[in-house]
Design a protein around this motif. Structure first.
Motif, PDB file in Angstrom:
ATOM      1  N   ARG A 119      34.375  43.532  63.290  1.00  0.00           N
ATOM      2  CA  ARG A 119      33.960  44.844  62.791  1.00  0.00           C
ATOM      3  C   ARG A 119      35.167  45.638  62.306  1.00  0.00           C
ATOM      4  NH1 ARG A 119      29.850  45.724  67.780  1.00  0.00           N
ATOM      5  NH2 ARG A 119      27.982  44.786  66.855  1.00  0.00           N
ATOM      6  N   ARG A 120      36.289  45.521  63.011  1.00  0.00           N
ATOM      7  CA  ARG A 120      37.507  46.218  62.576  1.00  0.00           C
ATOM      8  C   ARG A 120      38.016  45.654  61.254  1.00  0.00           C
ATOM      9  NH1 ARG A 120      41.189  46.677  68.045  1.00  0.00           N
ATOM     10  NH2 ARG A 120      39.448  46.501  69.517  1.00  0.00           N
ATOM     11  N   VAL A 121      37.922  44.331  61.102  1.00  0.00           N
ATOM     12  CA  VAL A 121      38.312  43.718  59.825  1.00  0.00           C
ATOM     13  C   VAL A 121      37.438  44.262  58.700  1.00  0.00           C
ATOM     14  CG1 VAL A 121      38.392  41.558  58.507  1.00  0.00           C
ATOM     15  CG2 VAL A 121      39.222  41.608  60.875  1.00  0.00           C
ATOM     16  N   LEU A 122      36.133  44.293  58.919  1.00  0.00           N
ATOM     17  CA  LEU A 122      35.215  44.771  57.888  1.00  0.00           C
ATOM     18  C   LEU A 122      35.443  46.253  57.589  1.00  0.00           C
ATOM     19  CD1 LEU A 122      31.930  42.944  58.895  1.00  0.00           C
ATOM     20  CD2 LEU A 122      33.126  42.726  56.707  1.00  0.00           C
ATOM     21  N   ASP A 123      35.659  47.062  58.608  1.00  0.00           N
ATOM     22  CA  ASP A 123      35.910  48.489  58.388  1.00  0.00           C
ATOM     23  C   ASP A 123      37.161  48.685  57.546  1.00  0.00           C
ATOM     24  OD1 ASP A 123      33.678  49.171  59.859  1.00  0.00           O
ATOM     25  OD2 ASP A 123      34.790  49.687  61.686  1.00  0.00           O
ATOM     26  N   ARG A 124      38.207  47.909  57.859  1.00  0.00           N
ATOM     27  CA  ARG A 124      39.465  48.036  57.089  1.00  0.00           C
ATOM     28  C   ARG A 124      39.259  47.563  55.665  1.00  0.00           C
ATOM     29  NH1 ARG A 124      42.785  49.862  55.037  1.00  0.00           N
ATOM     30  NH2 ARG A 124      45.005  50.148  55.449  1.00  0.00           N
ATOM     31  N   ALA A 125      38.474  46.518  55.488  1.00  0.00           N
ATOM     32  CA  ALA A 125      38.202  46.019  54.142  1.00  0.00           C
ATOM     33  C   ALA A 125      37.448  47.052  53.315  1.00  0.00           C
ATOM     34  CB  ALA A 125      37.401  44.720  54.218  1.00  0.00           C
ATOM     35  N   ARG A 126      36.442  47.675  53.911  1.00  0.00           N
ATOM     36  CA  ARG A 126      35.608  48.629  53.177  1.00  0.00           C
ATOM     37  C   ARG A 126      36.352  49.914  52.860  1.00  0.00           C
ATOM     38  NH1 ARG A 126      30.789  47.030  57.332  1.00  0.00           N
ATOM     39  NH2 ARG A 126      29.986  45.208  56.166  1.00  0.00           N
ATOM     40  N   ALA A 127      37.462  50.163  53.562  1.00  0.00           N
ATOM     41  CA  ALA A 127      38.280  51.339  53.273  1.00  0.00           C
ATOM     42  C   ALA A 127      39.256  51.093  52.131  1.00  0.00           C
ATOM     43  CB  ALA A 127      39.051  51.757  54.528  1.00  0.00           C
ATOM     44  N   SER A 128      39.307  49.881  51.627  1.00  0.00           N
ATOM     45  CA  SER A 128      40.220  49.533  50.549  1.00  0.00           C
ATOM     46  C   SER A 128      39.663  49.996  49.205  1.00  0.00           C
ATOM     47  CB  SER A 128      40.448  48.020  50.522  1.00  0.00           C
ATOM     48  OG  SER A 128      40.969  47.573  51.756  1.00  0.00           O
ATOM     49  N   ASP A 129      40.551  50.093  48.214  1.00  0.00           N
ATOM     50  CA  ASP A 129      40.115  50.451  46.872  1.00  0.00           C
ATOM     51  C   ASP A 129      40.924  49.674  45.856  1.00  0.00           C
ATOM     52  OD1 ASP A 129      42.607  51.729  46.641  1.00  0.00           O
ATOM     53  OD2 ASP A 129      41.788  53.705  47.103  1.00  0.00           O
ATOM     54  N   GLU A 130      40.840  50.077  44.584  1.00  0.00           N
ATOM     55  CA  GLU A 130      41.498  49.318  43.517  1.00  0.00           C
ATOM     56  C   GLU A 130      43.020  49.366  43.605  1.00  0.00           C
ATOM     57  OE1 GLU A 130      40.609  53.475  41.928  1.00  0.00           O
ATOM     58  OE2 GLU A 130      39.572  51.938  43.119  1.00  0.00           O
ATOM     59  N   ASN A 131      43.557  50.241  44.436  1.00  0.00           N
ATOM     60  CA  ASN A 131      45.008  50.344  44.603  1.00  0.00           C
ATOM     61  C   ASN A 131      45.506  49.631  45.861  1.00  0.00           C
ATOM     62  OD1 ASN A 131      45.397  52.066  42.286  1.00  0.00           O
ATOM     63  ND2 ASN A 131      44.446  53.703  43.496  1.00  0.00           N
ATOM     64  N   THR A 132      44.659  48.790  46.427  1.00  0.00           N
ATOM     65  CA  THR A 132      44.999  48.041  47.635  1.00  0.00           C
ATOM     66  C   THR A 132      45.295  46.585  47.289  1.00  0.00           C
ATOM     67  OG1 THR A 132      43.557  49.414  49.015  1.00  0.00           O
ATOM     68  CG2 THR A 132      44.159  47.254  49.884  1.00  0.00           C
ATOM     69  N   ALA A 184      27.519  39.062  58.589  1.00  0.00           N
ATOM     70  CA  ALA A 184      27.827  40.129  57.644  1.00  0.00           C
ATOM     71  C   ALA A 184      29.192  39.966  57.006  1.00  0.00           C
ATOM     72  CB  ALA A 184      27.767  41.480  58.357  1.00  0.00           C
ATOM     73  N   ILE A 185      29.918  38.879  57.322  1.00  0.00           N
ATOM     74  CA  ILE A 185      31.256  38.690  56.766  1.00  0.00           C
ATOM     75  C   ILE A 185      31.423  37.346  56.072  1.00  0.00           C
ATOM     76  CG2 ILE A 185      32.279  37.663  58.869  1.00  0.00           C
ATOM     77  CD1 ILE A 185      34.798  39.384  58.262  1.00  0.00           C
ATOM     78  N   LYS A 186      30.655  36.349  56.483  1.00  0.00           N
ATOM     79  CA  LYS A 186      30.803  35.005  55.934  1.00  0.00           C
ATOM     80  C   LYS A 186      30.138  34.899  54.562  1.00  0.00           C
ATOM     81  CE  LYS A 186      30.912  32.788  60.512  1.00  0.00           C
ATOM     82  NZ  LYS A 186      31.108  34.025  61.286  1.00  0.00           N
ATOM     83  N   GLY A 187      30.340  33.744  53.914  1.00  0.00           N
ATOM     84  CA  GLY A 187      29.682  33.492  52.638  1.00  0.00           C
ATOM     85  C   GLY A 187      30.018  34.512  51.567  1.00  0.00           C
TER      86      GLY A 187
END
Length: 440
Positions: A119-132, A184-187
């Motif tokens: 969940r922490r990985v997904l939260d950090r991923a979703r906080a990313s944007d085009e400048n990441t 919610a993270i695979k595939g």
């Protein structure tokens, strides 16, 4: 790396086999691998043939999961010292990697720690944007360690499903087709969470096909499988899956859920993946050790699969042919292979695919042959052994050996004969490695 004190007194051939396996595992260590493929020069990160201007990004993060993810994170934290803005990896073999958080999970059956870390990985991923810029470790073991069950499927359901799949004898690509459709993270769903960030996947492949969509169940890769495929696996292999899992997959197959993203999904437009190590990385190093010791090496395949005990008999047959006719290679010869064999569990014992491979071979091995079979992550099945080292004298009670195989209970039989190989967790995972020496 290998605990030589725990293995039977070894003659020179035994030592060569152990040396070869140890070299193979060492060659697949993340630091050894990444030093060959990644550099930072003048503010430019180079990965294989691609270059990234670090100044072009507002933030640089490291994410991912798997057996090797801890060591990958450590190496990247050193390489990108002062440039990283954090990140999260989930691994069962953590090392200090500040400012990257290493969440300690379990393998091969997921735990609450896995779910929390993912969940922490997904939260950090979703906080990313085009400048990441996101550098993502995708390694063997990630299917269990990156655990994010879909709504309606509990951790207990996921644990039960994992156990049923692993006991079914299904090949890993079929197993992961199911895992992808209750996650919610695979595939490719991690890629979807990261988009539109620039995402670079560092893949340590533990699958015999080399298909990156199967490694760790492909969190960054388009998924060629569907809910219908997942349902077919449950039915074909008679997996006793929990009702919430069956209900979810059946609803998806009926069109009730969108399927996992395929190659046309825009999420993959900013994703590149690099297979930096695979089974042949280990095989190549093992081959060199055997050649230096005077054995003519022959690599059969890095994609051996099927039932462990049956694949073992094929290897024995090749050793017999070598000793009898000099084909396909003349003694002293080293016959090497990799891949991932499976075990269909029908008994109630303790062991793993490499241990069953070794004992099945030992029953038939001709005089003058030595076999070492290990899982490169250091954990064979649910045991603390990496595998086993055997020869034609290992089996001293044929009836008992066959009974133990039939009951999937080979650990104690091999342990009592000092045949088990112990490495501890190795920090990598590029699948199984086998070295079969024919001395005469």
């Amino acid at each position: 790396m290998i605990d030589r004190n725990a293995t039977r007194d070894a003659d020179p051939a035994h030592e060569v086999a152990l040396d070869a396996v140890e070299a193979g595992i060492g060659a697949a260590q993340p630091r050894a691998v990444l030093e060959r493929v990644i550099t930072v020069e003048g503010g430019t990160l180079r990965i294989a043939e691609e270059a990234y201007d670090l100044a072009a990004y507002d933030e640089i993060v490291v994410l991912g999961g798997g057996n090797a993810a801890g060591q990958v994170a450590t190496y990247l934290s050193e390489l990108l010292d002062g440039r990283l803005d954090g990140g999260v990896v989930v691994t069962d073999d953590p090392e200090p990697a500040d400012p990257i958080e290493a969440v300690v999970g379990t393998h091969p059956v997921p735990s609450e720690a896995n779910v929390d870390g993912t969940r922490r990985v997904l939260d950090r991923a979703r906080a990313s944007d085009e400048n990441t810029l996101a550098v993502v470790a995708v390694t063997g073991g990630g299917s269990a360690l990156l655990a994010a069950p879909v709504e309606g499927v509990s951790l207990a359901d996921l644990q039960s499903l994992t156990d049923g799949l692993l006991r079914s004898g299904a090949p890993i690509d079929r197993i992961n087709a199911v895992r992808k459709h209750v996650s919610a993270i695979k595939g490719g769903q991690l890629a979807r969470g990261l988009a539109p960030a620039t995402t670079v996947g560092l893949v340590f492949s533990d699958v015999s096909s080399g298909d990156v969509s199967v490694v760790a169940s492909g969190p960054l890769s388009p998924d060629p499988t569907t809910y219908a495929d997942a349902l077919g696996v449950l039915e074909e292999y008679e997996v006793d899956a929990p009702e919430p899992v069956v209900r979810h997959v059946e609803r998806g197959a009926a069109g009730g859920f969108d399927d996992t993203p395929n190659e046309d999904d825009s999420a993959f437009a900013t994703v590149s993946t690099h297979v930096v190590a695979d089974n042949f990385t280990a095989l190549g190093a093992a081959r060199e050790v055997c050649a230096d010791a005077g054995f003519e090496p022959l690599v059969l395949s890095s994609s051996v699969r099927g039932e462990a005990r049956e694949a073992a008999l094929t290897h024995v047959a090749i050793a017999e042919e070598s000793g009898r006719t000099g084909n396909p290679v003349s003694p002293p010869a080293a016959i090497l292979s990799g891949g991932e064999t499976t075990v269909t569990i029908r008994g109630d014992g303790e062991g793993g695919p490499n241990q069953e491979f070794a004992l099945s071979a030992a029953i038939e091995l001709p005089e003058g042959t030595v076999l070492c079979a290990v899982d490169t992550d250091g954990i064979d099945g649910p045991t603390d052994a990496a595998g086993a080292l055997v020869d034609s004298t290992t089996v001293d009670d044929l009836q008992l050996a066959r009974a133990r195989l039939n009951d999937n209970d080979v650990y104690d039989y091999l342990d009592e004969r000092d045949a088990l190989v112990f490495t501890g967790q190795t920090g990598t995972n590029v699948n199984d490695l086998r070295v079969l020496l024919v001395t005469e």
